[in-house]
Design an enzyme around this catalytic site. Structure first.
Site, PDB file in Angstrom:
ATOM      1  CG  HIS A  38      -3.307 -35.734  17.236  1.00 22.92           C
ATOM      2  ND1 HIS A  38      -3.360 -36.875  17.874  1.00 22.92           N
ATOM      3  CD2 HIS A  38      -4.139 -35.413  16.123  1.00 22.92           C
ATOM      4  CE1 HIS A  38      -4.894 -37.469  17.147  1.00 22.92           C
ATOM      5  NE2 HIS A  38      -5.105 -36.328  16.348  1.00 22.92           N
ATOM      6  N   GLY A  40      -4.598  -1.676   4.893  1.00 20.27           N
ATOM      7  CA  GLY A  40      -3.670  -2.682   4.603  1.00 20.27           C
ATOM      8  C   GLY A  40      -4.280  -4.077   4.911  1.00 20.27           C
ATOM      9  CE  LYS A  42      -3.381   2.400   2.699  1.00 21.41           C
ATOM     10  NZ  LYS A  42      -4.347   2.699   3.883  1.00 21.41           N
ATOM     11  CE  LYS A  74       5.593  -0.753   9.478  1.00 18.93           C
ATOM     12  NZ  LYS A  74       4.532  -0.317   8.355  1.00 18.93           N
TER      13      LYS A  74
HETATM   14  O1  F6P Z   1       2.635  -4.288   9.817  1.00 19.08           O
HETATM   15  C1  F6P Z   1       2.175  -2.612   9.723  1.00 19.08           C
HETATM   16  C2  F6P Z   1       1.660  -2.681   8.423  1.00 19.08           C
HETATM   17  O2  F6P Z   1       1.265  -1.394   8.279  1.00 19.08           O
HETATM   18  C3  F6P Z   1       0.357  -3.463   7.856  1.00 19.08           C
HETATM   19  O3  F6P Z   1      -1.043  -2.791   8.575  1.00 19.08           O
HETATM   20  C4  F6P Z   1       0.217  -3.713   6.495  1.00 19.08           C
HETATM   21  O4  F6P Z   1      -0.716  -4.643   6.025  1.00 19.08           O
HETATM   22  C5  F6P Z   1       1.729  -3.919   6.424  1.00 19.08           C
HETATM   23  O5  F6P Z   1       2.292  -3.117   7.149  1.00 19.08           O
HETATM   24  C6  F6P Z   1       2.334  -3.739   5.062  1.00 19.08           C
HETATM   25  O6  F6P Z   1       2.325  -2.580   4.505  1.00 19.08           O
HETATM   26  P1  F6P Z   1       2.548  -1.999   2.986  1.00 19.08           P
HETATM   27  O7  F6P Z   1       1.153  -2.571   2.369  1.00 19.08           O
HETATM   28  O8  F6P Z   1       2.303  -0.506   3.105  1.00 19.08           O
HETATM   29  O9  F6P Z   1       3.716  -2.496   2.703  1.00 19.08           O
END
Ligand code: F6P
Length: 514
Positions: A387, A270, A210, A502
């Site tokens: 299991h 996302g 995204k 991040k």
């Molecule tokens: O893990 C955080 C996040 O922002 C998720 O919500 C999202 O799906 C993922 O990272 C990937 O983000 P992008 O699609 O921007 O690479």
């Protein structure tokens, strides 16, 4: 009572101060001297009374700690927390993601919105990526040497991977000539194995992101490009790369050809993005018709969520049960057991959906919460799980409510193993609810063998494992998550906690001159 107008403009008390909350505490105490078995004993029609259907999905919640009084109080709580108004705001595309100042309008991808210009642009985006998927399937998309593409390697992480991967696998073997593989981890092993055996001249790399800033995805894309290049200097790498993103400019800056960039709106979160162009892998593997069926199934569930009274509304009922156990029974986890090998990734997908959405510690106005929120979600495919983790489910000192996800009819329903699979799920759910009391003469009286029961579960049945049912199932879980977020008054659509990790990673890598 603490009554506030929350940032959505609705009345919102701290839920613990609501009379409905206090009533539920009373009802919880009333169960102390009862068993789930006794709830069935006093009501011969219980299984029927507590079963509901919508959009092909059947849900049996009879093995829960509920009766008419509790259920009435839970529904009253939902009303007091403005679930109906918030639902309408969600479905109407209002900017309910307040920290990111936008709507969370994934449902508009499934049911065209009334605004003609939004509907037109969504339609156009869909036409373009589904057309590309069909061209791939028809062998009309070739690599730079003229070889038709035979392998698509999708690189993405989180919502840009889990949903497309889950659905692609759930629908079975690809119906077209193109093999679809997925890569999310920065651990080189995953990309290496996805590229193994692929012919570079017949491979398309699809980066799904995204933001198009996610480190793992961009790094894996860089390595995949050099793999293309190093295997054949003659390849025009640009011919072998596509992107799906809400930020086409960033993908273009990184050298992706504009004709190979498929877009979706910023207001698609996302973890809700598989319905957008992020679903490209699904359409490549199973065809555009399957993708449209998936969306149609989700749209049916959206319509049910929008219109059904709260008392028979599946996402509302499941969401309320979620609140009931976390806040009144102090459970910290919920287990998901799909009894279908092709749904083995469902627990992973739901972990992101629910734990990113509900793992929150402040309310929509930034005030620390007085109640616990989202539980830990975990699970494993049945019967494998029986299991490994079911010992805990039956005899652990603390317990976890569970969802059993079943498929009523398999392609080969005469197959004996499917009968065993189905019966196994029900046997486990029964053992959780009733314990060993129903075993009859086979029951052991030894203390170590005692299985107390009283452990609740939901049976969620799909008629078949097809695109329509998958769409309805995933929309059911999305809305259930949303309902819980409304009761807890948290924003289900942001994930600021992830950002800290991040940023710290960037700082560390900066120090190491990455
Ligand atoms: O893990 C955080 C996040 O922002 C998720 O919500 C999202 O799906 C993922 O990272 C990937 O983000 P992008 O699609 O921007 O690479």
């Amino acid at each position: 009572m603490l009554v506030n107008i929350n940032s959505h403009g609705f009345m919102q008390s701290s839920p613990t101060e609501l009379p409905q909350w206090q009533a539920l505490e009373e009802w919880r105490r009333s169960f102390a001297s009862r068993t789930i078995a006794s709830l069935f004993k006093v009501d011969a029609g219980r299984a029927q009374r507590w079963s509901f259907s919508a959009a092909t999905i059947h849900v049996d919640v009879s093995r829960n700690w509920i009766d008419e009084n509790t259920f009435g109080a839970l529904v009253a709580l939902a009303r007091a927390c403005d679930v109906e108004k918030m639902r309408d705001a969600l479905l109407g595309g209002e900017a309910i993601n307040t920290t990111e100042h936008r709507s969370a309008w994934h449902t508009a991808l499934r049911t065209p919105p009334s605004d003609p210009s939004v509907a037109r642009s969504l339609d156009e985006e869909q036409r373009v990526f589904l057309g590309f998927a069909e061209a791939l399937r028809a062998g009309r998309i070739q690599g730079s040497t003229g070889a038709p593409i035979e392998t698509v390697v999708c690189i993405g992480i989180g919502g840009s991977d889990l949903g497309p991967r889950l659905v692609t696998e759930a629908l079975g073997a690809s119906t077209g000539p193109v093999a679809v593989r997925f890569v999310s981890n920065i651990d080189p092993v995953e990309l290496d194995s996805a590229l193994e055996g692929a012919r570079p001249e017949a491979t398309l790399i699809v980066a799904i992101s995204k933001t198009f800033t996610t480190l793992e995805t961009l790094e894996n894309l860089r390595v995949a490009r050099s793999w293309l290049h190093s295997h054949s200097q003659a390849l025009d790498v640009a011919h072998h790369v596509a992107a799906v993103t809400a930020h086409p400019g960033r993908a273009a800056e990184l050298g992706v050809h504009p004709k190979r960039i498929f877009v979706f709106p910023e207001w698609v979160g996302g973890r809700y993005s598989l319905w957008s162009a992020c679903g490209l892998p699904i359409a490549v593997a199973h065809g555009h018709e399957a993708f449209l069926q998936l969306r149609a199934g989700a749209a049916e569930m959206d319509a049910h969520f929008a219109q059904a009274p709260l008392e028979t509304n599946l996402p509302v009922i499941l969401g309320l049960l979620g609140v009931w156990y976390v806040n009144f029974w102090n459970t910290r986890t919920r287990a998901i057991f799909p009894y279908a090998q092709r749904l083995r990734n469902l627990p992973l997908y739901l972990q992101q959906l629910e734990m990113e959405s509900l793992g929150k510690r402040v309310d929509v106005d930034g005030r620390p919460l007085a109640v616990d929120t989202g539980p830990v979600l975990w699970g494993e495919v049945g019967t494998t799980a029986q299991h490994s983790v079911f010992q805990f489910m039956h005899q652990g000192t603390h317990w976890s409510p569970a969802d059993f996800v079943l498929v009523a009819q398999h392609a080969d329903s005469d197959e004996r193993r499917y009968r065993v699979l189905h019966a196994s799920a029900l046997a486990q759910a029964d053992a959780m609810a009733w314990g060993d009391s129903v075993l009859g003469p086979e029951r052991s009286t030894a203390a170590y063998a005692l299985t107390p029961g009283g452990r609740p579960s939901n049976i969620i049945s799909l008629p078949r494992l097809d695109a329509r049912a998958m769409g309805a199932l995933l929309a059911l879980y999305e809305h259930r998550t949303f309902v819980q977020s409304v009761i807890w008054n948290v924003n289900a659509f942001d994930q600021w906690g992830v950002e800290v990790g991040k940023k710290l990673l960037q700082q560390r890598l900066g120090r190491e001159a990455f």
